[in-house]
Scaffold this active site. Structure first.
Site, short mmCIF file in Angstrom:
data_model
loop_
_atom_site.label_atom_id
_atom_site.label_comp_id
_atom_site.label_asym_id
_atom_site.label_seq_id
_atom_site.Cartn_x
_atom_site.Cartn_y
_atom_site.Cartn_z
N LYS A 119 47.68 38.60 35.51
CA LYS A 119 48.64 39.43 36.26
C LYS A 119 49.09 38.64 37.47
O LYS A 119 48.30 37.92 38.08
CB LYS A 119 47.99 40.74 36.72
CG LYS A 119 48.90 41.57 37.61
CD LYS A 119 48.34 42.95 37.89
CE LYS A 119 47.38 43.01 39.05
NZ LYS A 119 47.93 42.55 40.34
N GLU A 125 53.31 49.62 41.99
CA GLU A 125 52.34 50.07 43.01
C GLU A 125 53.07 50.74 44.18
O GLU A 125 53.95 50.15 44.80
CB GLU A 125 51.50 48.88 43.51
CG GLU A 125 50.49 49.29 44.57
CD GLU A 125 49.34 48.32 44.79
OE1 GLU A 125 49.23 47.32 44.05
OE2 GLU A 125 48.54 48.58 45.71
O1 KIV Z 1 44.04 43.90 42.50
C1 KIV Z 1 44.12 45.01 41.98
O2 KIV Z 1 43.14 45.73 41.80
C2 KIV Z 1 45.44 45.45 41.56
C3 KIV Z 1 45.56 46.83 40.99
C4 KIV Z 1 45.48 47.83 42.06
C5 KIV Z 1 46.79 46.99 40.18
O3 KIV Z 1 46.38 44.74 41.68
#
Ligand code: KIV
Length: 294
Positions: free
Chosen positions: A122, A191
């Site tokens: 991600k 978010e």
């Molecule tokens: O780092 C994280 O936990 C996140 C989530 C809140 C999506 O980016």
């Protein structure tokens, strides 16, 4: 113990999420940072497990996500991997790991896949990261996008605030989401954005949206596990519904144990091991507390 039944029992993969969206399934995603919690989360039927850079807040005490390093995410992803069987395992690309050129970003993402055994990465950012997302996807690395409030930008944003509150910034979020989809992202985290905007984006893209503080229209909901379990210090965001207060439970258990030790009731005889009679005789032990001096 009540286990949540996943809507589908089979292994979750990055491509399978799109089909889940088409079928209208509501999936769930949680963070995990170690083997024990990952195993509990996976066995509870959670569909996606994210080794988030929120580890900077939850496990490492940095106060924000900016200092988190790639080595830290790799190490924790390896631990989480050992506890996960069914869920899709996603590792976050921390701040600095994809900002100094595409080749470097690919090398870093590959570490998460090869050393951490994550199945996807991600990364934060919309249109400005679209070229990078396409490059990573071209290198066979599934990418989860992340727009709206992007905590790695805290210094630039000057704090954590709801994003996309004006028509103009909302339109930009929609463009970000479309750019990520076009670049090949398999899902997009939204978010802390207004629920109307999250709904508009969710309806505009074919890939699933993953909401945190973005209302109920998102295809998937994600929470930081420490928030869900009440393992936090200080104020939590309005979107956190506390399902447990583990901080209180843990403090209570520790205090009762310390009290028992200090008061002499722990450990009891049944909680220790006795010496077999033959050895006691040979050692000339007269009581189980005293060994006769030679
Ligand atoms: O780092 C994280 O936990 C996140 C989530 C809140 C999506 O980016």
């Amino acid at each position: 113990m009540a286990y949540l039944k996943p809507q589908r029992p089979e292994k979750v993969t990055a491509p399978s999420l799109r089909a889940s969206k088409e079928r209208g399934e509501r999936l769930v995603c949680l963070t995990a940072y170690d083997y024990t919690m990952a195993r509990i989360v996976d066995e509870a039927g959670i569909d996606i497990i994210l080794v988030g850079d929120s580890i900077g807040n939850t496990m490492l005490g940095y106060g924000n996500t900016v200092p988190v390093t790639l080595d830290e995410i790799v190490m924790h992803t390896r631990a989480v991997r050992r506890g996960v069987q069914r869920a899709l395992l996603v590792a976050d690309m921390p701040y600095g790991s994809f900002h100094t050129g595409e080749d470097e970003a690919v090398r870093n993402a590959l570490r998460l896949i090869k050393e951490g055994a994550a199945e996807a990465v991600k990364l934060e950012g919309g249109r400005k990261r679209a070229t990078l997302v396409k490059r990573l996807v071209d290198e066979e690395i599934p990418v989860m996008g992340h727009i709206g409030l992007t905590p790695q930008s805290v210094n630039k944003l000057g704090g954590y605030r709801v994003q996309g509150k004006t028509a103009e910034t909302a339109r930009q979020l929609l463009e970000d989401a479309r750019a990520l989809e076009d670049a090949g992202a398999f899902s997009i985290v939204l978010e802390v954005v207004p629920r109307e905007i999250a709904e508009m984006i969710t309806e505009s893209v074919k890939v699933p949206t993953i909401g945190i503080g973005a209302g109920s229209a998102c295809d998937i909901q994600v929470l930081v596990i420490h928030d869900l379990l009440g393992l936090t210090f200080g104020k939590v965001a309005r979107f956190v519904r506390p399902y447990a207060n583990l901080r209180e439970t843990v403090t209570d258990a520790i205090s009762r144990w310390a009290e028992d030790v200090r008061g002499g009731s722990y450990p009891a005889e049944a909680e220790s091991y006795g010496l077999p009679a033959e050895a006691a005789k040979e050692l000339d032990i007269t009581s189980n507390k005293e060994v006769k001096k030679q």
